[in-house]
Design an enzyme around this catalytic site. Structure first.
Site, PDB file in Angstrom:
ATOM      1  N   SER A 151       5.919  -1.680  -2.372  1.00 12.61           N
ATOM      2  CA  SER A 151       5.907  -2.595  -3.533  1.00 12.61           C
ATOM      3  C   SER A 151       4.835  -2.190  -4.542  1.00 12.61           C
ATOM      4  O   SER A 151       3.825  -2.881  -4.690  1.00 12.61           O
ATOM      5  CB  SER A 151       5.762  -4.046  -3.091  1.00 12.61           C
ATOM      6  OG  SER A 151       4.717  -4.263  -2.174  1.00 12.61           O
ATOM      7  N   GLY A 202       0.854  -1.186   0.000  1.00  9.85           N
ATOM      8  CA  GLY A 202       0.000   0.000   0.000  1.00  9.85           C
ATOM      9  C   GLY A 202       0.886   1.231   0.000  1.00  9.85           C
ATOM     10  O   GLY A 202       2.056   1.153   0.382  1.00  9.85           O
ATOM     11  N   PRO A 203       0.327   2.377  -0.417  1.00 12.99           N
ATOM     12  CA  PRO A 203       1.119   3.617  -0.458  1.00 12.99           C
ATOM     13  C   PRO A 203       1.560   4.074   0.924  1.00 12.99           C
ATOM     14  O   PRO A 203       1.037   3.616   1.940  1.00 12.99           O
ATOM     15  CB  PRO A 203       0.156   4.634  -1.084  1.00 12.99           C
ATOM     16  CG  PRO A 203      -0.916   3.848  -1.711  1.00 12.99           C
ATOM     17  CD  PRO A 203      -1.018   2.559  -0.942  1.00 12.99           C
ATOM     18  N   GLY A 238       1.742   5.866   4.292  1.00 14.58           N
ATOM     19  CA  GLY A 238       0.688   6.390   5.146  1.00 14.58           C
ATOM     20  C   GLY A 238      -0.576   5.549   5.176  1.00 14.58           C
ATOM     21  O   GLY A 238      -1.540   5.902   5.852  1.00 14.58           O
ATOM     22  N   ALA A 239      -0.584   4.423   4.468  1.00 18.28           N
ATOM     23  CA  ALA A 239      -1.787   3.587   4.423  1.00 18.28           C
ATOM     24  C   ALA A 239      -1.999   2.808   5.717  1.00 18.28           C
ATOM     25  O   ALA A 239      -3.121   2.403   6.018  1.00 18.28           O
ATOM     26  CB  ALA A 239      -1.726   2.627   3.235  1.00 18.28           C
ATOM     27  N   GLY A 240      -0.920   2.572   6.471  1.00 25.07           N
ATOM     28  CA  GLY A 240      -1.070   1.832   7.728  1.00 25.07           C
ATOM     29  C   GLY A 240      -0.342   0.499   7.744  1.00 25.07           C
ATOM     30  O   GLY A 240      -0.618  -0.342   8.607  1.00 25.07           O
ATOM     31  N   LYS A 241       0.592   0.283   6.846  1.00 21.99           N
ATOM     32  CA  LYS A 241       1.320  -0.996   6.773  1.00 21.99           C
ATOM     33  C   LYS A 241       2.141  -1.257   8.036  1.00 21.99           C
ATOM     34  O   LYS A 241       2.097  -2.353   8.590  1.00 21.99           O
ATOM     35  CB  LYS A 241       2.262  -1.023   5.554  1.00 21.99           C
ATOM     36  CG  LYS A 241       1.570  -0.936   4.218  1.00 21.99           C
ATOM     37  CD  LYS A 241       2.551  -0.946   3.062  1.00 21.99           C
ATOM     38  CE  LYS A 241       3.530   0.206   3.079  1.00 21.99           C
ATOM     39  NZ  LYS A 241       2.931   1.541   3.005  1.00 21.99           N
ATOM     40  N   THR A 242       2.897  -0.280   8.469  1.00 24.76           N
ATOM     41  CA  THR A 242       3.767  -0.476   9.630  1.00 24.76           C
ATOM     42  C   THR A 242       2.947  -0.732  10.888  1.00 24.76           C
ATOM     43  O   THR A 242       3.268  -1.625  11.680  1.00 24.76           O
ATOM     44  CB  THR A 242       4.690   0.741   9.819  1.00 24.76           C
ATOM     45  OG1 THR A 242       5.488   0.886   8.639  1.00 24.76           O
ATOM     46  CG2 THR A 242       5.606   0.565  11.020  1.00 24.76           C
TER      47      THR A 242
END
Length: 181
Positions: free
Chosen positions: A91, A17-18, A20-24
């Site tokens: 990615s 995801g871009p 700031g999407a919340g991946k971390t």
């Protein structure tokens, strides 16, 4: 501390995801939950790997693909040895994610989505502010390419779901796929 266990066969949870999407946030919460369940888990955070191994790499398509190939290899090694690898990596290219799926084997693609307005509000690295001021060009998911997954195993909307709800959805999918008992 209780003893952690290896799975007979590990797997990779690929969060895409871009910025700031919340991946971390999801990666950290997911790792905590899986460790509480007794599993060996490793987070492969794209930003951390980049800063540690090759901080001068850059962000061209070729540089991103090289970075992604290294992360794919690391995730493959971990999964092969009974560890749950959680990859947190923008990615942006479908072809690279499909390569990861084929290379690694046991694979869950999780599309971490948040609307652009929400990502701009969060802006954890200040990248959207710089892009809005015209200081950077080609920000992934803003004026740069981000190819959304066409058939991810899981899609979460971090603007509508809590991280705990997202974690449960991913674990449920891992069970459905037979990766977790």
């Amino acid at each position: 501390m209780s003893e952690l266990r290896n799975l007979e066969k590990g797997f990779t949870i690929w969060l895409t995801g871009p910025s700031g999407a919340g991946k971390t946030t999801l990666a950290v919460k997911l790792a905590k939950k899986l460790r509480e369940m007794g599993y060996r888990v490793e987070i492969l955070d794209g930003d951390t790997i980049r800063k540690t191994l090759y901080p001068e790499l850059g962000f061209s398509k070729e540089a991103r693909e090289m970075h992604n190939r290294i992360v794919i290899h690391m995730a493959k090694l971990l999964s092969r040895n009974g560890v749950i690898a959680i990859v947190s990596l923008i990615s942006p290219y479908r072809a690279v994610r499909e390569h990861a799926r084929k290379e690694i084997g046991n694979f869950i693609e999780v599309y971490v989505y948040a609307p652009l307005e929400v990502r701009i509000q969060r802006d954890p690295k200040g990248l959207y502010a710089k892009a809005l001021r015209g200081e950077i060009k080609g920000l992934t998911g803003y004026d740069g390419v981000y190819e959304e997954p066409e058939n991810p195993e899981v899609k979460v909307d971090s603007s509508k779901m809590t991280p705990e709800e997202e974690v449960e959805l991913v674990i449920q999918k891992a069970r459905e796929l037979g990766y977790l008992p």
